[in-house]
Design an enzyme around this catalytic site. Structure first.
Site, PDB file in Angstrom:
ATOM      1  N   HIS A 186     -48.355 -11.945   3.773  1.00 47.54           N
ATOM      2  CA  HIS A 186     -48.930 -11.437   2.523  1.00 47.54           C
ATOM      3  C   HIS A 186     -48.601  -9.956   2.306  1.00 47.54           C
ATOM      4  O   HIS A 186     -48.774  -9.446   1.197  1.00 47.54           O
ATOM      5  CB  HIS A 186     -50.437 -11.691   2.469  1.00 47.54           C
ATOM      6  CG  HIS A 186     -51.263 -10.854   3.393  1.00 47.54           C
ATOM      7  ND1 HIS A 186     -51.676 -11.281   4.630  1.00 47.54           N
ATOM      8  CD2 HIS A 186     -51.780  -9.605   3.250  1.00 47.54           C
ATOM      9  CE1 HIS A 186     -52.414 -10.354   5.202  1.00 47.54           C
ATOM     10  NE2 HIS A 186     -52.496  -9.318   4.381  1.00 47.54           N
ATOM     11  N   ASP A 221     -48.875 -16.873   8.184  1.00 51.58           N
ATOM     12  CA  ASP A 221     -49.010 -15.494   7.696  1.00 51.58           C
ATOM     13  C   ASP A 221     -48.259 -14.494   8.587  1.00 51.58           C
ATOM     14  O   ASP A 221     -48.724 -13.377   8.820  1.00 51.58           O
ATOM     15  CB  ASP A 221     -50.480 -15.089   7.585  1.00 51.58           C
ATOM     16  CG  ASP A 221     -50.689 -13.932   6.617  1.00 51.58           C
ATOM     17  OD1 ASP A 221     -49.748 -13.618   5.853  1.00 51.58           O
ATOM     18  OD2 ASP A 221     -51.771 -13.321   6.632  1.00 51.58           O
ATOM     19  N   SER A 301     -53.364  -4.780   7.463  1.00 52.14           N
ATOM     20  CA  SER A 301     -52.687  -6.064   7.602  1.00 52.14           C
ATOM     21  C   SER A 301     -51.278  -5.890   8.158  1.00 52.14           C
ATOM     22  O   SER A 301     -50.489  -5.075   7.661  1.00 52.14           O
ATOM     23  CB  SER A 301     -52.604  -6.766   6.248  1.00 52.14           C
ATOM     24  OG  SER A 301     -53.879  -7.165   5.809  1.00 52.14           O
TER      25      SER A 301
END
Length: 444
Positions: A186, A221, A301
Site C-alpha cells: 500500500h 501487503d 508503513s
C-alpha cells in the site's frame, strides 16, 4: 520552602554542646617563693627537724585531711652516689634540623600547596565548558555497544523514507548490499490503485535517490524496491518464529513525515489475525501479525520492527484506531507482518515478479462463537482432500494453535510456505481426530 539562601535554623529540640574554654594563667596568681619549694597561698606549715610537712600529727595544717589547707611541694636533695660510668663514644651523626625549622618548613609547604590548589581550582572553574560555579558531573559521551542508542546508530543508515506519488510517504529498509528494499504494497500504491513504476527514497543522511519498484503483492501487503549501487548496508533479518510476547522491540520509520523516528515497546501478541483494506474499503490482505505497543503512525508503513539488537522481526503495516477515517493515530496497538513470511514473498517477487499464496483447499462456513471453524466444502485434489478431511468437519486446531474464527485460520495458513506439513485437529460426528496436511500454493 527554603530558598537556599537563608542560613539553617537551630533545632530547638536538639541537644546543645559546649566547647571547652581554655584560659591563660591569671596575672594575679601567687608567685612561688621559699627554698622549700613551690606553693600557693601563705607560708607552708612549720616542720621540725627530720619531720615532713606532708605528714605530722601536730602540724598546724594537714593538707591530707583538711581541705582548707594550702598545698605544699617539698623537695629533698638527692643522696650522694658514685658518678655514673661514662658511655662509650657513638659515631658522629648527621646534624638534624631543629624542630622549629621543621615546623617552619612544613607551614610554608602547606601554605604553598594550599595556594596552588586554590589557584588550580579557580582556573578549572573559570575555564570549564559551561563556565560559572555550577559545573555538574563530567558528561558521558560513550555508550554501551548494546544500548538502544548504539543499536539505532548502527541500523539507521539502512532505513529509508519512501516518498509516494500523492505527496505522502511510507518507510522501507535495505535488505541486500546490492540495493533491494522491502516495504508495503500500500506504500507503492500511494493514494491510488496502481503500483508506481519508481519512487524517491530519502536516506537518514539527507540524500535522495530514485528507486525502481520491482514488484508487490497485495494479498500479503509486501513490495520490493531497488536502488543503484552494490555497497548498501543491509539489515539483519531475525527468525520471527522465535518472537515471544514481552520481547522488547523498536519501530523505525517516518511517521507523519518525520524521517528517522524511533519508538520502543514490546511484543504484545503473536499470530494476531488482521485484515487490511485498500483505498476502496475492500479487504486486501490477511496476516497473522506481530502486535506491538511501540508507537506506529501513518508513515511508519513499510518500516522495520526490530528486536532490541536491531534485527528485523517484521514490517510495520497497520494500526488499530478508534478515530474517524483520516484521523487515525497511535493508540498503542500496531501490527507487523512477520519477517519470515515477508522475506519469502519478497524473494519470490525478485525471482519471478509475483508471489504465491498458501492454501489448505477448503471453503469455510460462517464464523460462529466458540472453538472451531467449519470446513463447509473440501476442494477435490486439494491438501485437505488428500489428508482425508470431509465436508462439515470442524477444524479446532492448526499447527498447534487453537482455532476460533475463519480469519485466524486463513492468516495462519498464509503465514506458512507452500510445501509445509502441519498437524490439524478436527471433530467429526462428535469425535476428535487429527491428520497431517501438506500445504500447497494456490493455482493461478
Amino acid at each position: 520552602m527554603n530558598s537556599g539562601t537563608q542560613p539553617p535554623q537551630a533545632d530547638p529540640g536538639a541537644p546543645h554542646h559546649s566547647e571547652p574554654t581554655w584560659r591563660a594563667p591569671s596575672a594575679e596568681a601567687p608567685q612561688p617563693h621559699g627554698p622549700a619549694g613551690l606553693h600557693t597561698g601563705n607560708q607552708p606549715p612549720t616542720a621540725g627537724p627530720g619531720q615532713s610537712a606532708w605528714w605530722h600529727p601536730a602540724a598546724a595544717t594537714d593538707p591530707w585531711r583538711d581541705p582548707a589547707s594550702h598545698a605544699v611541694i617539698e623537695t629533698r636533695p638527692v643522696p650522694h652516689a658514685p658518678a655514673p660510668e661514662p658511655l662509650p663514644a657513638r659515631p658522629a651523626e648527621r646534624a638534624r634540623p631543629a624542630l622549629g625549622l621543621v615546623i617552619v618548613v612544613s607551614a610554608v609547604t602547606a601554605l604553598i600547596a594550599g595556594t596552588l590548589g586554590a589557584a588550580i581550582g579557580i582556573w578549572a572553574t573559570r575555564t570549564g565548558a559551561g563556565g560559572g560555579f555550577i559545573t555538574g558531573a563530567e558528561p558521558r559521551t560513550e555508550r554501551d555497544v548494546d544500548s538502544v542508542a548504539a543499536v539505532v546508530e548502527e541500523i539507521m543508515p539502512s532505513v529509508v523514507t519512501v516518498l509516494t506519488a500523492d505527496g505522502g510517504n511510507g518507510s522501507g529498509f535495505i535488505v541486500s548490499d546490492d540495493g533491494y528494499i522491502m516495504t508495503n504494497h500500500h506504500v507503492v500504491v500511494g493514494g491510488g490503485a496502481e503500483v508506481a513504476e519508481s519512487l524517491q527514497v530519502l536516506f537518514s543522511d539527507g540524500s535522495v535517490t530514485s528507486a525502481e519498484v520491482v514488484g508487490s503483492d497485495p494479498d500479503s501487503d509486501v513490495a520490493v524496491l531497488k536502488i543503484e549501487g552494490d555497497e548498501h548496508p543491509p539489515m539483519v533479518l531475525a527468525d520471527s518464529d522465535l518472537v515471544a510476547v514481552g520481547d522488547p522491540v523498536l519501530a523505525v520509520g517516518a511517521p507523519l513525515g518525520l524521517s528517522s523516528t524511533v519508538t520502543e515497546g514490546i511484543v504484545s501478541a503473536v499470530d494476531r489475525p488482521v485484515l487490511t483494506q485498500n483505498n476502496n474499503g475492500e479487504v486486501e490482505s490477511v496476516m497473522a501479525a506481530i502486535q506491538t505497543d511501540a508507537a506506529i503512525n501513518p508513515g511508519n508503513s513499510g518500516g522495520p520492527l526490530t528486536d532490541i539488537a536491531g534485527q528485523v522481526i517484521g514490517i510495520n503495516t497497520a494500526i488499530a484506531s478508534t478515530a474517524a477515517e483520516g484521523e487515525a493515530g497511535n493508540i498503542g496497538i500496531g501490527f507487523a507482518i512477520p519477517i519470515n513470511q515477508a522475506k519469502r514473498i519478497a524473494d519470490e517477487i525478485v525471482a519471478t515478479g509475483s508471489a504465491t499464496h498458501t492454501v489448505l483447499g477448503a471453503e469455510l462456513g460462517a464464523s460462529e462463537l466458540g472453538v472451531g471453524v467449519t470446513l463447509e466444502r473440501i476442494v477435490p485434489d486439494s491438501p485437505a482432500d488428500d489428508a482425508g478431511l470431509r465436508d462439515g468437519d470442524v477444524l479446532t486446531a492448526f499447527d498447534g494453535t487453537t482455532v476460533t474464527e475463519n480469519t485466524q485460520l486463513i492468516a495462519l495458513i498464509r503465514k506458512l510456505a507452500p510445501g509445509t506439513e502441519v498437524t490439524v485437529v478436527y471433530e467429526r460426528d462428535g469425535r476428535e481426530h487429527s491428520a497431517q496436511v501438506t500445504l500447497e500454493a494456490a493455482a493461478d
